[in-house]
Design a protein around this motif. Structure first.
Motif, PDB file in Angstrom:
ATOM      1  N   MET A  72       0.849  -1.181   0.000  1.00  0.00           N
ATOM      2  CA  MET A  72       0.000   0.000   0.000  1.00  0.00           C
ATOM      3  C   MET A  72       0.890   1.238   0.000  1.00  0.00           C
ATOM      4  SD  MET A  72      -2.472   1.595   2.856  1.00  0.00           S
ATOM      5  CE  MET A  72      -0.993   2.102   3.669  1.00  0.00           C
ATOM      6  N   LEU A  73       0.532   2.211  -0.817  1.00  0.00           N
ATOM      7  CA  LEU A  73       1.285   3.461  -0.897  1.00  0.00           C
ATOM      8  C   LEU A  73       0.619   4.580  -0.121  1.00  0.00           C
ATOM      9  CD1 LEU A  73       2.161   3.385  -4.701  1.00  0.00           C
ATOM     10  CD2 LEU A  73       3.689   2.871  -2.777  1.00  0.00           C
ATOM     11  N   VAL A  74      -0.697   4.718  -0.272  1.00  0.00           N
ATOM     12  CA  VAL A  74      -1.425   5.837   0.330  1.00  0.00           C
ATOM     13  C   VAL A  74      -2.805   5.386   0.784  1.00  0.00           C
ATOM     14  CG1 VAL A  74      -2.579   8.040  -0.219  1.00  0.00           C
ATOM     15  CG2 VAL A  74      -0.257   7.655  -0.986  1.00  0.00           C
ATOM     16  N   VAL A  75      -3.212   5.923   1.920  1.00  0.00           N
ATOM     17  CA  VAL A  75      -4.616   5.905   2.330  1.00  0.00           C
ATOM     18  C   VAL A  75      -5.020   7.367   2.381  1.00  0.00           C
ATOM     19  CG1 VAL A  75      -6.274   5.388   4.141  1.00  0.00           C
ATOM     20  CG2 VAL A  75      -4.416   3.800   3.701  1.00  0.00           C
ATOM     21  N   ASP A  76      -6.074   7.705   1.661  1.00  0.00           N
ATOM     22  CA  ASP A  76      -6.513   9.094   1.565  1.00  0.00           C
ATOM     23  C   ASP A  76      -7.925   9.232   2.112  1.00  0.00           C
ATOM     24  OD1 ASP A  76      -6.438  11.811   0.842  1.00  0.00           O
ATOM     25  OD2 ASP A  76      -7.129  11.412  -1.200  1.00  0.00           O
ATOM     26  N   TRP A  77      -8.077  10.137   3.080  1.00  0.00           N
ATOM     27  CA  TRP A  77      -9.398  10.512   3.571  1.00  0.00           C
ATOM     28  C   TRP A  77      -9.906  11.566   2.599  1.00  0.00           C
ATOM     29  CZ3 TRP A  77     -13.422   9.230   6.147  1.00  0.00           C
ATOM     30  CH2 TRP A  77     -14.338  10.194   6.603  1.00  0.00           C
ATOM     31  N   ALA A  78     -10.932  11.216   1.832  1.00  0.00           N
ATOM     32  CA  ALA A  78     -11.341  12.096   0.741  1.00  0.00           C
ATOM     33  C   ALA A  78     -12.859  12.166   0.601  1.00  0.00           C
ATOM     34  CB  ALA A  78     -10.713  11.604  -0.567  1.00  0.00           C
ATOM     35  N   PRO A  79     -13.539  12.757   1.598  1.00  0.00           N
ATOM     36  CA  PRO A  79     -14.984  12.907   1.444  1.00  0.00           C
ATOM     37  C   PRO A  79     -15.308  13.759   0.224  1.00  0.00           C
ATOM     38  CG  PRO A  79     -14.184  14.122   3.369  1.00  0.00           C
ATOM     39  CD  PRO A  79     -13.027  13.384   2.797  1.00  0.00           C
ATOM     40  N   ALA A  80     -16.413  13.424  -0.410  1.00  0.00           N
ATOM     41  CA  ALA A  80     -16.811  14.147  -1.622  1.00  0.00           C
ATOM     42  C   ALA A  80     -18.263  14.600  -1.489  1.00  0.00           C
ATOM     43  CB  ALA A  80     -16.655  13.248  -2.843  1.00  0.00           C
ATOM     44  N   GLU A  81     -18.498  15.811  -1.959  1.00  0.00           N
ATOM     45  CA  GLU A  81     -19.858  16.335  -1.947  1.00  0.00           C
ATOM     46  C   GLU A  81     -20.766  15.389  -2.724  1.00  0.00           C
ATOM     47  OE1 GLU A  81     -22.224  20.435  -3.137  1.00  0.00           O
ATOM     48  OE2 GLU A  81     -20.062  20.349  -3.338  1.00  0.00           O
ATOM     49  N   HIS A  82     -21.950  15.130  -2.213  1.00  0.00           N
ATOM     50  CA  HIS A  82     -22.953  14.252  -2.815  1.00  0.00           C
ATOM     51  C   HIS A  82     -22.588  12.774  -2.729  1.00  0.00           C
ATOM     52  CE1 HIS A  82     -24.723  17.933  -4.260  1.00  0.00           C
ATOM     53  NE2 HIS A  82     -23.672  18.195  -4.993  1.00  0.00           N
ATOM     54  N   GLU A  83     -21.408  12.438  -2.157  1.00  0.00           N
ATOM     55  CA  GLU A  83     -21.028  11.030  -2.015  1.00  0.00           C
ATOM     56  C   GLU A  83     -20.714  10.677  -0.568  1.00  0.00           C
ATOM     57  OE1 GLU A  83     -18.483   9.212  -5.067  1.00  0.00           O
ATOM     58  OE2 GLU A  83     -18.374  11.226  -5.918  1.00  0.00           O
ATOM     59  N   GLY A  84     -20.463  11.657   0.264  1.00  0.00           N
ATOM     60  CA  GLY A  84     -20.173  11.402   1.654  1.00  0.00           C
ATOM     61  C   GLY A  84     -18.723  11.047   1.915  1.00  0.00           C
ATOM     62  N   ARG A 132      -3.020  15.526  -6.388  1.00  0.00           N
ATOM     63  CA  ARG A 132      -2.309  15.497  -5.096  1.00  0.00           C
ATOM     64  C   ARG A 132      -2.154  14.067  -4.598  1.00  0.00           C
ATOM     65  NH1 ARG A 132      -5.882  19.856  -4.152  1.00  0.00           N
ATOM     66  NH2 ARG A 132      -7.214  18.510  -2.872  1.00  0.00           N
ATOM     67  N   ARG A 133      -3.219  13.271  -4.701  1.00  0.00           N
ATOM     68  CA  ARG A 133      -3.182  11.887  -4.227  1.00  0.00           C
ATOM     69  C   ARG A 133      -2.161  11.066  -5.009  1.00  0.00           C
ATOM     70  NH1 ARG A 133      -8.280  10.347  -5.495  1.00  0.00           N
ATOM     71  NH2 ARG A 133      -8.964  11.598  -3.731  1.00  0.00           N
ATOM     72  N   LEU A 134      -2.132  11.235  -6.322  1.00  0.00           N
ATOM     73  CA  LEU A 134      -1.196  10.462  -7.149  1.00  0.00           C
ATOM     74  C   LEU A 134       0.245  10.904  -6.934  1.00  0.00           C
ATOM     75  CD1 LEU A 134      -3.200  10.040 -10.468  1.00  0.00           C
ATOM     76  CD2 LEU A 134      -3.043   8.506  -8.491  1.00  0.00           C
ATOM     77  N   ARG A 135       0.452  12.187  -6.712  1.00  0.00           N
ATOM     78  CA  ARG A 135       1.813  12.655  -6.394  1.00  0.00           C
ATOM     79  C   ARG A 135       2.266  12.128  -5.038  1.00  0.00           C
ATOM     80  NH1 ARG A 135       1.072  18.454  -9.192  1.00  0.00           N
ATOM     81  NH2 ARG A 135       1.793  17.803 -11.248  1.00  0.00           N
ATOM     82  N   ALA A 136       1.357  12.069  -4.066  1.00  0.00           N
ATOM     83  CA  ALA A 136       1.698  11.501  -2.757  1.00  0.00           C
ATOM     84  C   ALA A 136       2.013  10.013  -2.899  1.00  0.00           C
ATOM     85  CB  ALA A 136       0.553  11.717  -1.768  1.00  0.00           C
ATOM     86  N   ALA A 137       1.268   9.303  -3.728  1.00  0.00           N
ATOM     87  CA  ALA A 137       1.513   7.876  -3.945  1.00  0.00           C
ATOM     88  C   ALA A 137       2.842   7.654  -4.662  1.00  0.00           C
ATOM     89  CB  ALA A 137       0.367   7.254  -4.736  1.00  0.00           C
ATOM     90  N   THR A 138       3.157   8.502  -5.617  1.00  0.00           N
ATOM     91  CA  THR A 138       4.446   8.398  -6.319  1.00  0.00           C
ATOM     92  C   THR A 138       5.594   8.654  -5.348  1.00  0.00           C
ATOM     93  OG1 THR A 138       3.429   9.068  -8.407  1.00  0.00           O
ATOM     94  CG2 THR A 138       5.807   9.290  -8.244  1.00  0.00           C
ATOM     95  N   ALA A 139       5.444   9.655  -4.485  1.00  0.00           N
ATOM     96  CA  ALA A 139       6.477   9.941  -3.481  1.00  0.00           C
ATOM     97  C   ALA A 139       6.634   8.762  -2.526  1.00  0.00           C
ATOM     98  CB  ALA A 139       6.132  11.215  -2.713  1.00  0.00           C
ATOM     99  N   HIS A 141       6.011   5.628  -3.232  1.00  0.00           N
ATOM    100  CA  HIS A 141       6.684   4.584  -4.025  1.00  0.00           C
ATOM    101  C   HIS A 141       8.187   4.839  -4.059  1.00  0.00           C
ATOM    102  CE1 HIS A 141       7.565   1.968  -7.487  1.00  0.00           C
ATOM    103  NE2 HIS A 141       8.197   3.008  -8.000  1.00  0.00           N
ATOM    104  N   ASN A 142       8.567   6.088  -4.314  1.00  0.00           N
ATOM    105  CA  ASN A 142       9.989   6.435  -4.421  1.00  0.00           C
ATOM    106  C   ASN A 142      10.730   6.341  -3.095  1.00  0.00           C
ATOM    107  OD1 ASN A 142       9.648   6.881  -7.174  1.00  0.00           O
ATOM    108  ND2 ASN A 142       9.341   9.073  -6.934  1.00  0.00           N
ATOM    109  N   SER A 143      10.037   6.660  -1.995  1.00  0.00           N
ATOM    110  CA  SER A 143      10.688   6.651  -0.682  1.00  0.00           C
ATOM    111  C   SER A 143      10.591   5.304   0.029  1.00  0.00           C
ATOM    112  CB  SER A 143      10.074   7.725   0.220  1.00  0.00           C
ATOM    113  OG  SER A 143       8.762   7.346   0.619  1.00  0.00           O
ATOM    114  N   GLY A 144       9.653   4.478  -0.415  1.00  0.00           N
ATOM    115  CA  GLY A 144       9.426   3.210   0.265  1.00  0.00           C
ATOM    116  C   GLY A 144       8.650   3.360   1.567  1.00  0.00           C
TER     117      GLY A 144
END
Length: 155
Positions: A72-84, A132-139, A141-144
């Motif tokens: 696993m690279l990232v867990v993102d808390w990402a509430p979205a309008e109309h989706e909760g 932002r999420r994909l850049r955090a995941a790439t970072a 991946h690169n850092s382990g």
């Protein structure tokens, strides 16, 4: 405390996606038929299914590939309008070889295209929270080192 007295608890929607890289460090994006932007392969977790199992299932359903999923690279808390409330997991899927790339098939009709995109160009393909999420995941991946983010931003 009885069941009727229990305070409300969060019941977020949970999704999982895979981050594939090419030899140049670009990430694989897919074009869903049901969204206005590109995304990574993946989807919602079904009841009783782990995020990891959901990610593997979605890759097979969407791309026609059976893969060995990395950490696993990232867990993102990402509430979205109309989706909760939402919790989004991104797993490291490593690199696809030429044979796997040629074997990609849009088996379930949810996707129409795929391509590798440099992290510097991600904002052209999706909304800021996804970039932002994909850049955090790439970072990660690169850092382990796995990361926790909120709306794609590290804390």
């Amino acid at each position: 405390m009885t069941a009727n007295e229990m305070p409300p608890v969060a019941t977020p929607r949970v999704a999982a996606g895979a981050l594939f890289f090419d030899d140049e460090g670009r990430v694989l994006l897919v074009r869903p038929t049901y969204k206005k932007h590109w995304d990574i392969p993946g989807g919602y977790v079904e009841p009783g299914e782990s995020p990891r199992a959901a990610c593997i299932r979605e890759i097979e359903e969407e791309l026609g590939l059976t893969i060995v999923l990395g950490p696993m690279l990232v867990v993102d808390w990402a509430p979205a309008e109309h989706e909760g409330d939402k919790l989004l997991f991104i797993f490291d899927a490593g690199s696809l070889n030429t044979g796997q790339e040629k074997a990609i098939r849009f088996a379930d009709g949810e996707l129409t295209a795929w391509r590798y995109v440099a992290t510097d160009d991600l904002e052209r393909y999706g909304p800021p929270r996804l970039t932002r999420r994909l850049r955090a995941a790439t970072a990660a991946h690169n850092s382990g080192k796995a990361a926790y983010t909120e709306h794609g931003s590290a804390l």
